[in-house]
Write a protein that holds these residues in place. Structure first.
Motif, mmCIF file in Angstrom:
data_model
loop_
_atom_site.group_PDB
_atom_site.id
_atom_site.type_symbol
_atom_site.label_atom_id
_atom_site.label_comp_id
_atom_site.label_asym_id
_atom_site.label_seq_id
_atom_site.Cartn_x
_atom_site.Cartn_y
_atom_site.Cartn_z
ATOM 1 N N UNK A 59 0.835 -1.217 0.000
ATOM 2 C CA UNK A 59 0.000 0.000 0.000
ATOM 3 C C UNK A 59 0.863 1.257 0.000
ATOM 4 N N UNK A 60 1.960 1.218 0.739
ATOM 5 C CA UNK A 60 2.821 2.397 0.834
ATOM 6 C C UNK A 60 3.530 2.650 -0.491
ATOM 7 N N UNK A 61 4.064 1.613 -1.083
ATOM 8 C CA UNK A 61 4.810 1.782 -2.337
ATOM 9 C C UNK A 61 3.945 2.413 -3.428
ATOM 10 N N UNK A 62 2.647 2.101 -3.448
ATOM 11 C CA UNK A 62 1.784 2.679 -4.483
ATOM 12 C C UNK A 62 1.360 4.113 -4.149
ATOM 13 N N UNK A 63 1.213 4.443 -2.871
ATOM 14 C CA UNK A 63 0.747 5.791 -2.518
ATOM 15 C C UNK A 63 1.884 6.765 -2.211
ATOM 16 N N UNK A 64 3.056 6.240 -1.798
ATOM 17 C CA UNK A 64 4.181 7.113 -1.441
ATOM 18 C C UNK A 64 5.491 6.391 -1.765
ATOM 19 N N UNK A 65 5.863 6.342 -3.040
ATOM 20 C CA UNK A 65 7.059 5.582 -3.431
ATOM 21 C C UNK A 65 8.362 6.135 -2.857
ATOM 22 N N UNK A 66 8.372 7.370 -2.382
ATOM 23 C CA UNK A 66 9.591 7.967 -1.830
ATOM 24 C C UNK A 66 9.769 7.696 -0.342
ATOM 25 N N UNK A 67 8.768 7.147 0.309
ATOM 26 C CA UNK A 67 8.873 6.865 1.744
ATOM 27 C C UNK A 67 9.883 5.758 1.987
ATOM 28 N N UNK A 68 10.579 5.853 3.101
ATOM 29 C CA UNK A 68 11.482 4.792 3.541
ATOM 30 C C UNK A 68 10.730 3.962 4.572
ATOM 31 N N UNK A 69 10.726 2.642 4.373
ATOM 32 C CA UNK A 69 9.904 1.756 5.193
ATOM 33 C C UNK A 69 10.795 0.805 5.975
ATOM 34 N N UNK A 70 10.530 0.731 7.291
ATOM 35 C CA UNK A 70 11.287 -0.172 8.139
ATOM 36 C C UNK A 70 10.381 -1.072 8.948
ATOM 37 N N UNK A 71 10.892 -2.246 9.268
ATOM 38 C CA UNK A 71 10.174 -3.191 10.123
ATOM 39 C C UNK A 71 10.975 -3.353 11.407
ATOM 40 N N UNK A 72 10.308 -3.131 12.524
ATOM 41 C CA UNK A 72 10.929 -3.257 13.835
ATOM 42 C C UNK A 72 10.695 -4.666 14.364
#
Length: 126
Positions: A59-72
């Protein structure tokens, strides 16, 4: 910079979640905007963090491709997401060694709670 931390776990039920809430709250004092649990509203954030097993990377990649995503604190539920996330945050060297085969961008952070707050919680629950 805007950081979002999404989790469905409550801070009184999960020590790791509580530690990250405390840590990220300190970032606010440094002028960084920090938000919690804004599910599905991903276009507004620069960094988006998920706790183990809860990520919504597609969902994030399609709506905000510039966001950096991390898993804790990733778990086996995150095998596929770990490979496409930008980074992982792990709590032990053993966890780091395991996850290196899925993602090379790993940060190490000990999850150590504020002991005074833990003591206060125990007093209130007694």
């Amino acid at each position: 910079m805007k950081i979002l931390f999404n989790t469905r776990y409550r801070t009184d039920q999960n020590m790791v979640v509580r530690v990250y809430y405390e840590t990220l709250t300190h970032f606010k004092h440094m002028g960084i905007q920090v938000f919690f649990n804004d599910w599905g509203n991903y276009k507004n954030y620069d960094i988006i963090l998920f706790y183990t097993g809860e990520s919504e990377i597609g969902k994030i990649r399609s709506s905000n491709p510039n966001a950096r995503i991390g898993i804790i604190d990733p778990s086996p539920k995150n095998l596929k997401e770990a490979q496409i996330s930008d980074f992982l945050i792990v709590c032990s060297m053993e966890q780091r060694d395991f996850w290196l085969k899925y993602n090379k961008n790993i940060f190490f952070n000990l999850a150590i709670p504020n002991i005074k707050k833990v003591a206060d919680i125990k007093k209130r629950s007694s």
